[in-house]
Design a protein around this motif. Structure first.
Motif, short mmCIF file in Angstrom:
data_model
loop_
_atom_site.label_atom_id
_atom_site.label_comp_id
_atom_site.label_asym_id
_atom_site.label_seq_id
_atom_site.Cartn_x
_atom_site.Cartn_y
_atom_site.Cartn_z
N TYR A 283 -63.75 40.94 15.05
CA TYR A 283 -64.50 39.67 15.14
C TYR A 283 -65.54 39.73 16.25
O TYR A 283 -66.69 39.31 16.06
CB TYR A 283 -63.52 38.52 15.37
CG TYR A 283 -64.20 37.19 15.52
CD1 TYR A 283 -64.72 36.55 14.41
CD2 TYR A 283 -64.33 36.59 16.76
CE1 TYR A 283 -65.36 35.32 14.54
CE2 TYR A 283 -64.96 35.38 16.90
CZ TYR A 283 -65.47 34.74 15.78
OH TYR A 283 -66.10 33.54 15.92
N PHE B 37 -68.40 40.67 5.19
CA PHE B 37 -68.74 39.33 5.67
C PHE B 37 -69.87 38.71 4.84
O PHE B 37 -69.94 37.49 4.70
CB PHE B 37 -69.14 39.37 7.15
CG PHE B 37 -67.98 39.38 8.09
CD1 PHE B 37 -67.54 38.21 8.69
CD2 PHE B 37 -67.33 40.56 8.38
CE1 PHE B 37 -66.47 38.22 9.56
CE2 PHE B 37 -66.26 40.59 9.25
CZ PHE B 37 -65.82 39.41 9.84
N GLY B 38 -70.75 39.54 4.29
CA GLY B 38 -71.84 39.06 3.47
C GLY B 38 -71.37 38.40 2.18
O GLY B 38 -72.08 37.58 1.60
N TRP B 39 -70.17 38.75 1.71
CA TRP B 39 -69.63 38.10 0.53
C TRP B 39 -69.31 36.63 0.80
O TRP B 39 -69.32 35.82 -0.11
CB TRP B 39 -68.36 38.79 0.06
CG TRP B 39 -68.57 40.15 -0.52
CD1 TRP B 39 -69.71 40.62 -1.10
CD2 TRP B 39 -67.64 41.22 -0.56
NE1 TRP B 39 -69.53 41.92 -1.50
CE2 TRP B 39 -68.26 42.32 -1.18
CE3 TRP B 39 -66.34 41.37 -0.12
CZ2 TRP B 39 -67.63 43.52 -1.39
CZ3 TRP B 39 -65.71 42.57 -0.33
CH2 TRP B 39 -66.35 43.64 -0.96
N PHE B 40 -69.01 36.31 2.06
CA PHE B 40 -68.60 34.95 2.41
C PHE B 40 -69.72 34.11 3.02
O PHE B 40 -69.63 32.90 3.06
CB PHE B 40 -67.42 35.00 3.38
CG PHE B 40 -66.24 35.75 2.82
CD1 PHE B 40 -65.47 35.19 1.82
CD2 PHE B 40 -65.94 37.02 3.27
CE1 PHE B 40 -64.39 35.89 1.28
CE2 PHE B 40 -64.87 37.73 2.74
CZ PHE B 40 -64.09 37.16 1.75
N ASP B 41 -70.76 34.76 3.54
CA ASP B 41 -71.88 34.06 4.16
C ASP B 41 -73.17 34.64 3.60
O ASP B 41 -73.48 35.80 3.85
CB ASP B 41 -71.83 34.21 5.68
CG ASP B 41 -72.89 33.41 6.41
OD1 ASP B 41 -73.78 32.83 5.75
OD2 ASP B 41 -72.84 33.36 7.64
N GLU B 42 -73.93 33.84 2.88
CA GLU B 42 -75.13 34.35 2.22
C GLU B 42 -76.24 34.74 3.19
O GLU B 42 -77.17 35.44 2.80
CB GLU B 42 -75.66 33.33 1.22
CG GLU B 42 -76.13 32.04 1.85
CD GLU B 42 -76.56 31.01 0.82
OE1 GLU B 42 -77.44 30.21 1.14
OE2 GLU B 42 -75.99 31.00 -0.28
N ASN B 43 -76.16 34.35 4.46
CA ASN B 43 -77.18 34.72 5.45
C ASN B 43 -76.94 36.10 6.05
O ASN B 43 -77.85 36.68 6.63
CB ASN B 43 -77.24 33.68 6.57
CG ASN B 43 -77.68 32.34 6.06
OD1 ASN B 43 -78.55 32.26 5.20
ND2 ASN B 43 -77.08 31.28 6.56
N ILE B 44 -75.74 36.61 5.97
CA ILE B 44 -75.40 37.92 6.56
C ILE B 44 -75.81 39.01 5.58
O ILE B 44 -75.45 38.99 4.41
CB ILE B 44 -73.90 38.01 6.87
CG1 ILE B 44 -73.47 36.91 7.84
CG2 ILE B 44 -73.53 39.39 7.40
CD1 ILE B 44 -74.11 36.98 9.18
N ARG B 45 -76.55 39.99 6.07
CA ARG B 45 -77.00 41.12 5.28
C ARG B 45 -76.63 42.42 5.99
O ARG B 45 -76.40 42.44 7.19
CB ARG B 45 -78.52 41.07 5.08
CG ARG B 45 -78.97 39.88 4.30
CD ARG B 45 -78.56 40.06 2.84
NE ARG B 45 -78.93 38.93 2.03
CZ ARG B 45 -78.05 38.14 1.42
NH1 ARG B 45 -76.79 38.35 1.55
NH2 ARG B 45 -78.45 37.15 0.68
N ASP C 294 -78.28 37.11 11.01
CA ASP C 294 -77.64 35.93 11.60
C ASP C 294 -78.63 35.01 12.31
O ASP C 294 -78.24 34.01 12.88
CB ASP C 294 -76.52 36.33 12.55
CG ASP C 294 -77.00 37.11 13.77
OD1 ASP C 294 -78.20 37.45 13.82
OD2 ASP C 294 -76.19 37.39 14.66
N THR D 234 -70.27 44.19 7.73
CA THR D 234 -71.26 43.20 7.32
C THR D 234 -71.31 43.08 5.80
O THR D 234 -71.61 42.00 5.28
CB THR D 234 -72.66 43.55 7.85
OG1 THR D 234 -73.03 44.85 7.42
CG2 THR D 234 -72.71 43.47 9.36
#
Length: 98
Positions: A16, A52-60, A25, A49
């Motif tokens: 984390y 995490f990108g699967w859960f937050d569309e801003n993370i690439r 971000d 990433t």
């Protein structure tokens, strides 16, 4: 049992904390783009990433606001070395392991 639970907790906290600077971000601007060392960092944490990108569309996986070629060099150096690219140059053991 307590040792395994502590190790799992420690690992989750570290993941984390280490992924706090993910690409996309919003911390980078055209005036302050991601550079070579951020490219290395983003290459190292690319597997995290991606998840995490699967859960937050801003993370690439890749930071689009970057310095260009130098960011790319750092990113691909980390991707190649982090996923076994250097193993192509390692010697194979000649002993019989069977």
């Amino acid at each position: 049992m307590k040792k395994k639970l502590f190790l799992l907790f420690f690992l989750m906290i570290n993941i984390y904390l280490l992924t706090g600077c993910m690409p996309g971000d919003g911390t980078y601007t055209p005036e302050d783009p991601a550079g070579f060392f951020w490219g290395i960092w983003h290459g190292w944490i690319a597997p995290f990433t991606l998840v995490f990108g699967w859960f937050d569309e801003n993370i690439r996986v890749y930071e689009t606001i970057n310095t260009g070629w130098w960011y790319d060099v750092g990113f691909y150096m980390a991707i190649i070395s982090g996923f076994g690219g250097l193993s192509l140059f390692r010697k194979r053991s000649s002993g019989n392991h069977g």
